[in-house]
Design a protein around this motif. Structure first.
Motif, PDB file in Angstrom:
ATOM      1  N   MET A   7      -0.137  -5.849   0.172  1.00 30.46           N
ATOM      2  CA  MET A   7      -0.021  -5.201  -1.120  1.00 30.46           C
ATOM      3  C   MET A   7      -0.727  -3.846  -1.104  1.00 30.46           C
ATOM      4  O   MET A   7      -0.272  -2.918  -1.747  1.00 30.46           O
ATOM      5  N   LYS A   8      -1.830  -3.776  -0.353  1.00 26.53           N
ATOM      6  CA  LYS A   8      -2.574  -2.530  -0.288  1.00 26.53           C
ATOM      7  C   LYS A   8      -1.717  -1.429   0.335  1.00 26.53           C
ATOM      8  O   LYS A   8      -1.674  -0.308  -0.162  1.00 26.53           O
ATOM      9  N   ARG A   9      -1.014  -1.754   1.400  1.00 27.61           N
ATOM     10  CA  ARG A   9      -0.153  -0.781   2.082  1.00 27.61           C
ATOM     11  C   ARG A   9       0.971  -0.309   1.154  1.00 27.61           C
ATOM     12  O   ARG A   9       1.345   0.853   1.171  1.00 27.61           O
ATOM     13  N   LEU A  10       1.524  -1.219   0.375  1.00 24.54           N
ATOM     14  CA  LEU A  10       2.600  -0.867  -0.544  1.00 24.54           C
ATOM     15  C   LEU A  10       2.106   0.091  -1.622  1.00 24.54           C
ATOM     16  O   LEU A  10       2.780   1.082  -1.944  1.00 24.54           O
ATOM     17  N   LEU A  11       0.929  -0.182  -2.176  1.00 21.92           N
ATOM     18  CA  LEU A  11       0.349   0.716  -3.172  1.00 21.92           C
ATOM     19  C   LEU A  11       0.055   2.086  -2.574  1.00 21.92           C
ATOM     20  O   LEU A  11       0.302   3.117  -3.215  1.00 21.92           O
ATOM     21  N   ALA A  55      -6.466   4.424  -6.151  1.00 21.10           N
ATOM     22  CA  ALA A  55      -7.636   3.691  -6.645  1.00 21.10           C
ATOM     23  C   ALA A  55      -7.345   2.190  -6.696  1.00 21.10           C
ATOM     24  O   ALA A  55      -8.198   1.364  -6.354  1.00 21.10           O
ATOM     25  N   ALA A  56      -6.142   1.819  -7.115  1.00 19.12           N
ATOM     26  CA  ALA A  56      -5.765   0.410  -7.166  1.00 19.12           C
ATOM     27  C   ALA A  56      -5.716  -0.175  -5.748  1.00 19.12           C
ATOM     28  O   ALA A  56      -6.104  -1.324  -5.531  1.00 19.12           O
ATOM     29  N   ALA A  57      -5.237   0.613  -4.801  1.00 18.05           N
ATOM     30  CA  ALA A  57      -5.182   0.129  -3.416  1.00 18.05           C
ATOM     31  C   ALA A  57      -6.582  -0.076  -2.861  1.00 18.05           C
ATOM     32  O   ALA A  57      -6.840  -1.045  -2.144  1.00 18.05           O
ATOM     33  N   GLU A  58      -7.505   0.811  -3.194  1.00 16.36           N
ATOM     34  CA  GLU A  58      -8.884   0.660  -2.732  1.00 16.36           C
ATOM     35  C   GLU A  58      -9.559  -0.565  -3.341  1.00 16.36           C
ATOM     36  O   GLU A  58     -10.370  -1.216  -2.707  1.00 16.36           O
ATOM     37  N   SER A  59      -9.226  -0.862  -4.576  1.00 16.62           N
ATOM     38  CA  SER A  59      -9.861  -2.019  -5.226  1.00 16.62           C
ATOM     39  C   SER A  59      -9.330  -3.338  -4.674  1.00 16.62           C
ATOM     40  O   SER A  59      -9.969  -4.369  -4.843  1.00 16.62           O
ATOM     41  N   ARG A  60      -8.170  -3.301  -4.016  1.00 14.20           N
ATOM     42  CA  ARG A  60      -7.604  -4.519  -3.430  1.00 14.20           C
ATOM     43  C   ARG A  60      -8.373  -4.947  -2.185  1.00 14.20           C
ATOM     44  O   ARG A  60      -8.281  -6.088  -1.779  1.00 14.20           O
ATOM     45  N   GLY A  61      -9.068  -4.017  -1.571  1.00 15.58           N
ATOM     46  CA  GLY A  61      -9.819  -4.361  -0.372  1.00 15.58           C
ATOM     47  C   GLY A  61      -8.916  -4.420   0.839  1.00 15.58           C
ATOM     48  O   GLY A  61      -7.835  -3.850   0.854  1.00 15.58           O
ATOM     49  N   THR A  62      -9.350  -5.116   1.868  1.00 17.36           N
ATOM     50  CA  THR A  62      -8.531  -5.206   3.087  1.00 17.36           C
ATOM     51  C   THR A  62      -7.440  -6.237   2.906  1.00 17.36           C
ATOM     52  O   THR A  62      -7.563  -7.191   2.150  1.00 17.36           O
ATOM     53  N   GLY A  63      -6.359  -6.036   3.655  1.00 18.88           N
ATOM     54  CA  GLY A  63      -5.287  -7.027   3.599  1.00 18.88           C
ATOM     55  C   GLY A  63      -4.016  -6.515   3.224  1.00 18.88           C
ATOM     56  O   GLY A  63      -3.271  -5.817   3.063  1.00 18.88           O
TER      57      GLY A  63
END
Length: 67
Positions: free
Chosen positions: A1-5, A59-67
Motif C-alpha cells: 500500500m505504501k508503494r501505491l500511495l 505523508a500518508a505513505a510515510e505514516s504507513r511505515g514499511t511494507g
C-alpha cells in the motif's frame, strides 16, 4: 500500500508541477490539467491542488511505515 500511495503521489506531483510550470512560463504545454475542458480558467488552482494532494499522499505513505 505504501508503494501505491507513493506512486500516486509521484504522478500527482509531476502533473501539478507540469501544469504550474506552464502557467508561469507559458512553455512546454503538457499535463492533465491543461487537457480537461472542465478546468478551463482554473488550471493554476488545479495544479496547486495536485501538488498539495501529492504532499498529502507522501505523508500518508510515510505514516504507513514499511511494507
Amino acid at each position: 500500500m505504501k508503494r501505491l500511495l507513493e506512486f500516486f503521489g509521484f504522478l500527482a506531483l509531476v502533473q501539478g508541477t507540469g501544469g504550474l510550470a506552464y502557467e508561469i512560463t507559458g512553455r512546454l504545454r503538457w499535463g492533465v490539467t491543461l487537457r480537461w475542458s472542465v478546468l478551463d480558467g482554473y488550471e493554476l488552482y488545479a495544479s496547486i491542488a495536485l501538488i498539495v494532494l501529492a504532499l498529502a499522499l507522501f505523508a500518508a505513505a510515510e505514516s504507513r511505515g514499511t511494507g
